[in-house]
Design a protein around this motif. Structure first.
Motif: not given
Length: 123
Positions: A2-23
């Motif tokens: 779960v953490y691995g998938r969440m971090l992968d997705r966060a990296g993708q969104l951050l690369a697009l200039g988006r902000s993320v919240v990892l709860d």
């Protein structure tokens, strides 16, 4: 996983200039370091927040979600006890008490965040 998938997705969104919240609980310092790396790789500001509440309130929330059947997690009072016993120090986190936070109201969450965290880059 779960953490691995969440971090992968966060990296993708951050690369697009988006902000993320990892709860998540972020009890493990190794997992926190992985999040720090994802943020650093994206040249993103990392704001670490440890949400707290008195033990009685945490138990009340778990039991209420169990009664309602609205908890997507595997949280139980015994899981909480293990988490609190195994919790590593988190000196870099801003610690905020969520006792008075009404998560059902977006406006209440925004007001709470502004009051406890200051201006938010994602608000």
């Amino acid at each position: 996983a779960v953490y691995g998938r969440m971090l992968d997705r966060a990296g993708q969104l951050l690369a697009l200039g988006r902000s993320v919240v990892l709860d998540a609980t972020w009890l493990n310092p190794r997992r926190r370091a992985e999040a720090e790396t994802v943020a650093a790789d994206a040249r993103a500001e990392l704001v670490e927040v440890a949400c707290t509440a008195p033990h009685e309130e945490l138990v009340r929330r778990i039991e209420q979600r169990r009664r309602i059947g609205s908890d997507p997690s595997e949280a139980t009072v015994s899981v909480l006890a293990r988490q609190l016993a195994d919790r590593a120090p988190w000196p870099d986190a801003i610690e905020v008490d969520t006792t008075d936070l009404d998560v059902r109201s977006l406006e209440a969450v925004r007001e709470w965040a502004a009051r406890n965290l200051g201006p938010l880059p994602w608000a």
